[in-house]
Design a protein around this motif. Structure first.
Motif, mmCIF file in Angstrom:
data_model
loop_
_atom_site.group_PDB
_atom_site.id
_atom_site.type_symbol
_atom_site.label_atom_id
_atom_site.label_comp_id
_atom_site.label_asym_id
_atom_site.label_seq_id
_atom_site.Cartn_x
_atom_site.Cartn_y
_atom_site.Cartn_z
ATOM 1 N N TYR A 155 -8.190 2.499 1.857
ATOM 2 C CA TYR A 155 -7.177 2.548 1.014
ATOM 3 C C TYR A 155 -7.853 2.373 -0.481
ATOM 4 N N PHE A 156 -7.750 3.074 -1.422
ATOM 5 C CA PHE A 156 -8.385 2.942 -2.615
ATOM 6 C C PHE A 156 -7.410 2.601 -3.944
ATOM 7 N N SER A 157 -7.705 1.557 -4.519
ATOM 8 C CA SER A 157 -6.787 1.304 -5.875
ATOM 9 C C SER A 157 -7.440 1.311 -6.880
ATOM 10 N N GLU A 158 -6.766 1.701 -8.004
ATOM 11 C CA GLU A 158 -7.611 1.535 -9.322
ATOM 12 C C GLU A 158 -7.356 0.294 -9.939
ATOM 13 N N LEU A 159 -6.716 -0.542 -9.426
ATOM 14 C CA LEU A 159 -6.531 -2.018 -10.028
ATOM 15 C C LEU A 159 -7.568 -2.884 -9.622
ATOM 16 N N LEU A 160 -7.997 -3.609 -10.547
ATOM 17 C CA LEU A 160 -9.130 -4.707 -10.319
ATOM 18 C C LEU A 160 -8.743 -5.727 -9.469
ATOM 19 N N TRP A 161 -9.641 -6.290 -8.788
ATOM 20 C CA TRP A 161 -9.191 -7.473 -7.742
ATOM 21 C C TRP A 161 -8.197 -8.576 -8.355
ATOM 22 N N PRO A 162 -8.519 -8.969 -9.513
ATOM 23 C CA PRO A 162 -7.710 -10.148 -10.058
ATOM 24 C C PRO A 162 -6.247 -9.549 -10.241
ATOM 25 N N ASP A 163 -5.934 -8.276 -10.406
ATOM 26 C CA ASP A 163 -4.581 -7.562 -10.706
ATOM 27 C C ASP A 163 -4.174 -7.281 -9.357
ATOM 28 N N PHE A 164 -4.963 -7.198 -8.312
ATOM 29 C CA PHE A 164 -4.128 -6.615 -7.176
ATOM 30 C C PHE A 164 -3.255 -7.894 -6.425
ATOM 31 N N ASP A 165 -1.871 -7.475 -6.872
ATOM 32 C CA ASP A 165 -0.853 -8.524 -6.578
ATOM 33 C C ASP A 165 -0.015 -8.242 -5.370
ATOM 34 N N ASP A 166 0.944 -8.950 -5.151
ATOM 35 C CA ASP A 166 1.877 -8.738 -4.045
ATOM 36 C C ASP A 166 2.307 -7.503 -3.988
ATOM 37 N N ASP A 167 2.741 -6.814 -4.993
ATOM 38 C CA ASP A 167 3.228 -5.303 -5.101
ATOM 39 C C ASP A 167 2.172 -4.408 -4.589
ATOM 40 N N GLU A 170 1.656 -4.552 -0.939
ATOM 41 C CA GLU A 170 3.076 -4.000 -0.357
ATOM 42 C C GLU A 170 2.764 -2.277 -0.265
ATOM 43 N N GLU A 171 2.268 -1.924 -1.635
ATOM 44 C CA GLU A 171 1.943 -0.264 -1.639
ATOM 45 C C GLU A 171 0.887 0.153 -0.630
ATOM 46 N N ALA A 172 0.090 -1.081 -0.590
ATOM 47 C CA ALA A 172 -1.169 -0.329 0.404
ATOM 48 C C ALA A 172 -0.446 -0.580 1.787
ATOM 49 N N LEU A 173 0.168 -1.494 1.965
ATOM 50 C CA LEU A 173 0.694 -1.806 3.654
ATOM 51 C C LEU A 173 1.590 -0.246 3.910
ATOM 52 N N LEU A 174 2.375 -0.029 2.910
ATOM 53 C CA LEU A 174 3.530 0.850 2.957
ATOM 54 C C LEU A 174 2.409 2.378 3.444
ATOM 55 N N TRP A 175 1.597 2.684 2.580
ATOM 56 C CA TRP A 175 0.416 3.727 2.707
ATOM 57 C C TRP A 175 -0.059 3.574 4.035
ATOM 58 N N TYR A 176 -0.529 2.426 4.459
ATOM 59 C CA TYR A 176 -1.036 2.212 6.049
ATOM 60 C C TYR A 176 -0.003 2.896 7.126
ATOM 61 N N GLY A 177 1.025 2.256 7.001
ATOM 62 C CA GLY A 177 2.281 2.743 7.708
ATOM 63 C C GLY A 177 2.370 4.177 7.997
ATOM 64 N N THR A 178 1.902 4.915 7.002
ATOM 65 C CA THR A 178 2.227 6.439 7.150
ATOM 66 C C THR A 178 0.980 7.173 7.772
ATOM 67 N N ARG A 179 0.005 6.364 7.934
ATOM 68 C CA ARG A 179 -1.450 7.022 8.710
ATOM 69 C C ARG A 179 -1.058 7.292 10.187
ATOM 70 N N ASN A 180 -1.694 8.196 10.746
ATOM 71 C CA ASN A 180 -1.565 8.751 12.150
ATOM 72 C C ASN A 180 -2.989 8.149 12.675
ATOM 73 N N ARG A 181 -3.195 6.905 13.229
ATOM 74 C CA ARG A 181 -4.254 6.297 13.743
ATOM 75 C C ARG A 181 -4.693 7.108 15.154
ATOM 76 N N ARG A 182 -5.732 7.770 14.955
ATOM 77 C CA ARG A 182 -6.327 8.422 16.250
ATOM 78 C C ARG A 182 -7.533 8.235 16.635
#
Length: 189
Positions: A155-167, A170-182
């Motif tokens: 998962y790639f985020s444009e946010l810098l690490w210090p700005d990577f907050d709970d929201d 949550e967005e990253a985990l929601l994205w992960y939940g859509t993945r089909n793990r093969r």
């Protein structure tokens, strides 16, 4: 700081170092302090566990505490760690073990499998990650956990690490939940 010192002294936190501390670029004092921290936390955890469950083995071969000790927080510090170096060191250790007759191939044709090499990585006691989050807009692993990341979702985020907050998490985990793990398998049609 007081909480950290108490948690370490009471055996609630174990520190493990991943990487090459023998590199000459690491100052001797830093090396000694990291090795002392790793050893002191391991001894504190072992003392606490032995007081609560005497005469049991609570550590695996790497010195990490087993799963049944879930109240111990293990913090891994990647210091002078590189995925390529870890794989190379594991291959060298495996070759030495084979040459010395310490291990024999479990395969009839004498070949070595992934499991044999994995046992020699400095990350051998860590589960492979399911999700790796890379911040700062970078789209690469940068030599981090190369062997272990084989089937991780990236998962790639444009946010810098210090700005990577709970929201953002949550967005990253929601994205992960859509993945089909093969895990290397083919997509079912």
């Amino acid at each position: 700081v007081r909480y950290r010192d108490t948690a370490i002294r009471e055996g609630n936190i174990q520190i493990k170092v991943l990487g090459d501390l023998d590199d000459e670029r690491i100052p001797e004092g830093t090396r000694r302090e990291l090795q002392k921290l790793e050893n002191d936390t391991m001894l504190s955890c072992q003392k606490r566990i032995n007081q609560s469950t005497p005469n049991t083995t609570n550590q695996d071969e790497s010195g990490s505490f087993k799963e049944d000790n879930r109240d111990i927080l293990t913090i891994y510090l990647a210091i002078n760690y590189g995925g390529r170096a870890d794989i190379l060191n594991a291959a060298q250790k495996l070759a030495q073990s084979i040459a010395s007759g310490e291990i024999l191939s479990s395969n009839p044709d004498g070949s070595i499998n992934e499991s044999e090499l994995s046992k020699h990585l400095c990350t051998r006691h860590l589960p492979d990650p399911d999700l790796i989050i890379r911040t700062g807009g970078e789209k690469r692993l940068s030599n981090f956990l190369l062997w272990n990341a084989a089937y991780a979702e990236l998962y790639f985020s444009e946010l810098l690490w210090p700005d990577f907050d709970d929201d953002a998490l949550e967005e990253a985990l929601l994205w992960y939940g859509t993945r089909n793990r093969r895990f290397g398998g083919r997509k079912e049609v």
